[in-house]
Motif scaffolding. Structure first.
Motif, PDB file in Angstrom:
ATOM      1  N   UNK A  77       0.829  -1.204   0.000  1.00 25.58           N
ATOM      2  CA  UNK A  77       0.000   0.000   0.000  1.00 25.58           C
ATOM      3  C   UNK A  77       0.860   1.248   0.000  1.00 25.58           C
ATOM      4  N   UNK A  78       1.944   1.240   0.762  1.00 24.38           N
ATOM      5  CA  UNK A  78       2.852   2.382   0.799  1.00 24.38           C
ATOM      6  C   UNK A  78       3.510   2.608  -0.563  1.00 24.38           C
ATOM      7  N   UNK A  79       3.871   1.502  -1.232  1.00 25.32           N
ATOM      8  CA  UNK A  79       4.512   1.634  -2.546  1.00 25.32           C
ATOM      9  C   UNK A  79       3.546   2.193  -3.580  1.00 25.32           C
ATOM     10  N   UNK A  87      13.091   5.890  -4.743  1.00 29.30           N
ATOM     11  CA  UNK A  87      14.547   5.817  -4.778  1.00 29.30           C
ATOM     12  C   UNK A  87      15.018   4.367  -4.707  1.00 29.30           C
ATOM     13  N   UNK A  88      16.294   4.169  -5.055  1.00 24.83           N
ATOM     14  CA  UNK A  88      16.859   2.828  -5.044  1.00 24.83           C
ATOM     15  C   UNK A  88      16.909   2.259  -3.628  1.00 24.83           C
ATOM     16  N   UNK A  92      15.116  -1.168  -2.091  1.00 22.27           N
ATOM     17  CA  UNK A  92      15.805  -2.221  -1.353  1.00 22.27           C
ATOM     18  C   UNK A  92      15.114  -2.485  -0.016  1.00 22.27           C
ATOM     19  N   UNK A  93      14.693  -1.416   0.652  1.00 21.99           N
ATOM     20  CA  UNK A  93      14.012  -1.575   1.946  1.00 21.99           C
ATOM     21  C   UNK A  93      12.686  -2.316   1.774  1.00 21.99           C
ATOM     22  N   UNK A  94      11.935  -1.965   0.736  1.00 20.52           N
ATOM     23  CA  UNK A  94      10.654  -2.636   0.515  1.00 20.52           C
ATOM     24  C   UNK A  94      10.857  -4.098   0.120  1.00 20.52           C
ATOM     25  N   UNK A  95      11.891  -4.367  -0.667  1.00 13.05           N
ATOM     26  CA  UNK A  95      12.170  -5.759  -1.049  1.00 13.05           C
ATOM     27  C   UNK A  95      12.532  -6.586   0.180  1.00 13.05           C
ATOM     28  N   UNK A  96      13.324  -5.994   1.087  1.00 13.41           N
ATOM     29  CA  UNK A  96      13.684  -6.696   2.319  1.00 13.41           C
ATOM     30  C   UNK A  96      12.450  -6.934   3.188  1.00 13.41           C
ATOM     31  N   UNK A  97      11.584  -5.903   3.296  1.00 11.74           N
ATOM     32  CA  UNK A  97      10.372  -6.045   4.092  1.00 11.74           C
ATOM     33  C   UNK A  97       9.439  -7.107   3.543  1.00 11.74           C
ATOM     34  N   UNK A  98       9.291  -7.142   2.200  1.00 15.80           N
ATOM     35  CA  UNK A  98       8.441  -8.163   1.587  1.00 15.80           C
ATOM     36  C   UNK A  98       9.032  -9.560   1.773  1.00 15.80           C
ATOM     37  N   UNK A  99      10.354  -9.660   1.747  1.00 11.83           N
ATOM     38  CA  UNK A  99      10.991 -10.960   1.985  1.00 11.83           C
ATOM     39  C   UNK A  99      10.721 -11.448   3.397  1.00 11.83           C
TER      40      UNK A  99
END
Length: 272
Positions: A77-79, A87-88, A92-99
């Motif tokens: 939802x934030x994305x 930003x890059x 990376x932070x969102x990818x880590x959170x989704x993982x």
């Protein structure tokens, strides 16, 4: 302390005559300790309660999954709601959170896989009676601890029947295959006689039957459909048995190592 895990029928001293068939009867409670609303609010003096939310139908073992769904949804939802270019570092932070969210969602399945055998869900026996019997000869403090101890075992494990014996005095709760139309005292005496007949008063080793044979073993006080049986003796030393704690479940492999250790911790409260 050694634990004897048995996949074969009971030892000879537990043998008994074949179980008699009983007709389906409506559930009734034969005996109940005197209590009131204030008794239910007294502090439990066991200090071995598991954490639960107490929500009917909610399995706390799946809590990581729902946490993963919740935080994963918030990240997505934030994305989607971001108006400025991403930003890059944010990606990376969102990818880590989704993982991490995906790992939380998969964690209950991983836990079941690591146990080595899938634990079945318990079902309530179609036959048998729901009873709650406590010996009248014991003190009020021990009586309260026994009542709470049996309650938390039924609430926090796959147990459908629990029996605790302390120096010959009994607390029996849950579903049992017992005769109908008995008074409180008669039912208590019947359970004590069955304990003596099946040799439970002399148990000195911890026994675990993850594949209890039911009709093959013919221990006739257990509810029909019993699949798992765990007996934890209360002993000061090998020559002085003080009693036992018995739990039974309609699920196969119902008691993991953690469950048996936790049940043993409850048994320790009644030893000595």
């Amino acid at each position: 302390m050694s634990i004897q895990i048995c996949n074969s029928p009971f030892l000879p001293k537990f043998a008994h005559t074949p179980r008699a068939q009983i007709s389906t009867r409506s559930t009734r409670i034969f005996a109940r300790t005197e209590s009131n609303s204030s008794d239910q609010q007294q502090q439990l003096n066991l200090s071995v309660l598991r954490f639960t939310f107490g929500i009917p139908g909610f399995d706390e073992s799946y809590l990581p999954r729902w946490i993963g769904y919740g935080f994963g949804s918030l990240l997505l939802l934030n994305d989607l709601s971001a108006s400025a270019p991403i930003t890059e570092s944010q990606l990376r932070s969102e990818a880590l959170g989704l993982s991490l969210s995906a790992f939380s969602i998969a964690l209950p399945y991983i836990g079941k896989f690591l146990k080595g055998s899938e634990t079945e869900e318990r079902t309530l026996p179609e036959e048998g009676e729901q009873v709650f019997v406590i010996s009248s000869e014991i003190g009020d403090s021990l009586k309260e601890d026994l009542a709470w101890g049996t309650y938390v075992l039924l609430r926090n494990t796959s147990t459908v029947a629990v029996m605790i014996s302390v120096k010959g005095e009994l607390c029996v709760r849950g579903y049992w295959n017992c005769p109908g139309e008995m008074s409180k005292n008669q039912l208590h005496d019947w359970f004590k006689r069955k304990v003596d007949e099946n040799g439970l008063a002399d148990v000195k080793e911890t026994l675990y039957f993850p594949e209890y044979g039911g009709s093959d073993l013919s221990w006739d006080i257990l509810p029909d459909g019993t699949r798992s049986l765990f007996v934890q003796p209360l002993v000061q030393n090998v020559n002085e048995p003080q009693g036992f704690l018995l739990v039974a479940s309609t699920a196969g492999y119902a008691y993991s190592d953690k469950d048996r250790a936790w049940i043993g911790a409850i048994a320790e409260k009644f030893r000595g």
